[in-house]
Design a protein around this motif. Structure first.
Motif, PDB file in Angstrom:
ATOM      1  N   UNK A  40     -36.483   3.864   8.821  1.00  0.00           N
ATOM      2  CA  UNK A  40     -35.069   4.166   9.011  1.00  0.00           C
ATOM      3  C   UNK A  40     -34.750   4.110  10.495  1.00  0.00           C
ATOM      4  N   UNK A  41     -33.552   3.665  10.789  1.00  0.00           N
ATOM      5  CA  UNK A  41     -33.079   3.591  12.168  1.00  0.00           C
ATOM      6  C   UNK A  41     -31.720   4.272  12.231  1.00  0.00           C
ATOM      7  N   UNK A  42     -31.504   5.033  13.290  1.00  0.00           N
ATOM      8  CA  UNK A  42     -30.219   5.680  13.513  1.00  0.00           C
ATOM      9  C   UNK A  42     -29.572   5.034  14.724  1.00  0.00           C
ATOM     10  N   UNK A  43     -28.304   4.644  14.544  1.00  0.00           N
ATOM     11  CA  UNK A  43     -27.562   3.920  15.570  1.00  0.00           C
ATOM     12  C   UNK A  43     -26.230   4.625  15.785  1.00  0.00           C
ATOM     13  N   UNK A  44     -25.829   4.745  17.043  1.00  0.00           N
ATOM     14  CA  UNK A  44     -24.499   5.287  17.353  1.00  0.00           C
ATOM     15  C   UNK A  44     -23.453   4.221  17.037  1.00  0.00           C
ATOM     16  N   UNK A  46     -21.529   2.931  18.931  1.00  0.00           N
ATOM     17  CA  UNK A  46     -21.483   1.976  20.038  1.00  0.00           C
ATOM     18  C   UNK A  46     -22.579   0.917  19.928  1.00  0.00           C
ATOM     19  N   UNK A  47     -23.515   1.101  18.977  1.00  0.00           N
ATOM     20  CA  UNK A  47     -24.609   0.154  18.794  1.00  0.00           C
ATOM     21  C   UNK A  47     -25.918   0.607  19.397  1.00  0.00           C
ATOM     22  N   UNK A  48     -25.904   1.731  20.111  1.00  0.00           N
ATOM     23  CA  UNK A  48     -27.116   2.237  20.749  1.00  0.00           C
ATOM     24  C   UNK A  48     -28.069   2.819  19.703  1.00  0.00           C
ATOM     25  N   UNK A  49     -29.315   2.351  19.686  1.00  0.00           N
ATOM     26  CA  UNK A  49     -30.333   2.884  18.774  1.00  0.00           C
ATOM     27  C   UNK A  49     -30.795   4.233  19.326  1.00  0.00           C
ATOM     28  N   UNK A  50     -30.643   5.290  18.521  1.00  0.00           N
ATOM     29  CA  UNK A  50     -30.992   6.629  18.995  1.00  0.00           C
ATOM     30  C   UNK A  50     -32.129   7.260  18.203  1.00  0.00           C
ATOM     31  N   UNK A  51     -32.558   6.607  17.137  1.00  0.00           N
ATOM     32  CA  UNK A  51     -33.661   7.155  16.360  1.00  0.00           C
ATOM     33  C   UNK A  51     -34.336   6.099  15.513  1.00  0.00           C
ATOM     34  N   UNK A  52     -35.627   6.316  15.287  1.00  0.00           N
ATOM     35  CA  UNK A  52     -36.406   5.398  14.459  1.00  0.00           C
ATOM     36  C   UNK A  52     -37.502   6.213  13.780  1.00  0.00           C
ATOM     37  N   UNK A  53     -37.590   6.087  12.467  1.00  0.00           N
ATOM     38  CA  UNK A  53     -38.647   6.771  11.714  1.00  0.00           C
ATOM     39  C   UNK A  53     -39.424   5.726  10.918  1.00  0.00           C
ATOM     40  N   UNK A  54     -40.740   5.773  11.043  1.00  0.00           N
ATOM     41  CA  UNK A  54     -41.613   4.858  10.313  1.00  0.00           C
ATOM     42  C   UNK A  54     -42.554   5.695   9.466  1.00  0.00           C
ATOM     43  N   UNK A  55     -42.506   5.501   8.160  1.00  0.00           N
ATOM     44  CA  UNK A  55     -43.414   6.200   7.257  1.00  0.00           C
ATOM     45  C   UNK A  55     -44.834   5.684   7.506  1.00  0.00           C
ATOM     46  N   UNK A  56     -45.799   6.590   7.683  1.00  0.00           N
ATOM     47  CA  UNK A  56     -47.174   6.154   7.952  1.00  0.00           C
ATOM     48  C   UNK A  56     -47.750   5.207   6.893  1.00  0.00           C
ATOM     49  N   UNK A  57     -47.219   5.249   5.666  1.00  0.00           N
ATOM     50  CA  UNK A  57     -47.718   4.360   4.604  1.00  0.00           C
ATOM     51  C   UNK A  57     -47.534   2.885   4.944  1.00  0.00           C
ATOM     52  N   UNK A  58     -46.559   2.584   5.778  1.00  0.00           N
ATOM     53  CA  UNK A  58     -46.255   1.187   6.064  1.00  0.00           C
ATOM     54  C   UNK A  58     -47.033   0.663   7.281  1.00  0.00           C
ATOM     55  N   UNK A  59     -47.737   1.541   7.967  1.00  0.00           N
ATOM     56  CA  UNK A  59     -48.485   1.134   9.153  1.00  0.00           C
ATOM     57  C   UNK A  59     -49.839   0.560   8.732  1.00  0.00           C
ATOM     58  N   UNK A  60     -49.977  -0.741   8.927  1.00  0.00           N
ATOM     59  CA  UNK A  60     -51.218  -1.446   8.581  1.00  0.00           C
ATOM     60  C   UNK A  60     -51.579  -2.327   9.769  1.00  0.00           C
ATOM     61  N   UNK A  61     -52.652  -1.978  10.498  1.00  0.00           N
ATOM     62  CA  UNK A  61     -53.023  -2.770  11.677  1.00  0.00           C
ATOM     63  C   UNK A  61     -53.277  -4.242  11.362  1.00  0.00           C
ATOM     64  N   UNK A  62     -53.579  -4.553  10.109  1.00  0.00           N
ATOM     65  CA  UNK A  62     -53.832  -5.937   9.714  1.00  0.00           C
ATOM     66  C   UNK A  62     -52.535  -6.702   9.427  1.00  0.00           C
ATOM     67  N   UNK A  63     -51.414  -5.959   9.329  1.00  0.00           N
ATOM     68  CA  UNK A  63     -50.148  -6.609   8.973  1.00  0.00           C
ATOM     69  C   UNK A  63     -49.003  -6.063   9.833  1.00  0.00           C
ATOM     70  N   UNK A  64     -49.088  -6.316  11.112  1.00  0.00           N
ATOM     71  CA  UNK A  64     -48.075  -5.849  12.052  1.00  0.00           C
ATOM     72  C   UNK A  64     -46.734  -6.556  11.812  1.00  0.00           C
TER      73      UNK A  64
END
Length: 107
Positions: A40-44, A46-64
């Motif tokens: 998920x990404x949170x944007x103002x 104005x377009x400014x990105x103010x937050x980013x959440x990445x669920x650990x389940x999607x983190x795979x060093x073999x598939x960046x």
């Protein structure tokens, strides 16, 4: 011939409305998502990105690449929502002067 005082008052009122809408947009935040909410990404407004959440389940060093695509997708989704807010808030104001004052082009 339109009354100049009336035209100036109308332009000043529209400028105040525009400034209020811009201030509202600067405070607004929208959240976009990708991968069914895994990123998920949170944007103002104005377009400014103010937050980013990445669920650990999607983190795979073999598939960046997949993670990169999900981040881009979430930011794009949030940015599209921010653009919708901008259109809603500024849409009526964008064409207002041109349509209301003869001789002035629309925006």
């Amino acid at each position: 011939m339109p009354d100049m005082q009336q035209l100036l008052a109308q332009a000043q009122q529209m400028q105040q409305q525009l400034m209020a809408a811009q201030a509202e947009m600067a405070q607004a935040e929208v959240t976009g998502q990708a991968g069914g909410g895994l990123v998920t990404a949170t944007v103002k407004g104005t377009g400014e990105v103010v937050g980013l959440h990445i669920d650990p389940k999607v983190v795979d060093p073999e598939d960046v690449e997949t993670l990169q695509d999900l981040v881009i997708g979430a930011i794009a989704d949030a940015s599209a929502k921010a653009q919708e807010i901008a259109s809603e808030k500024l849409g009526p104001l964008a064409g207002g002067l041109g349509g209301g004052i003869p001789g002035l082009p629309g925006f």
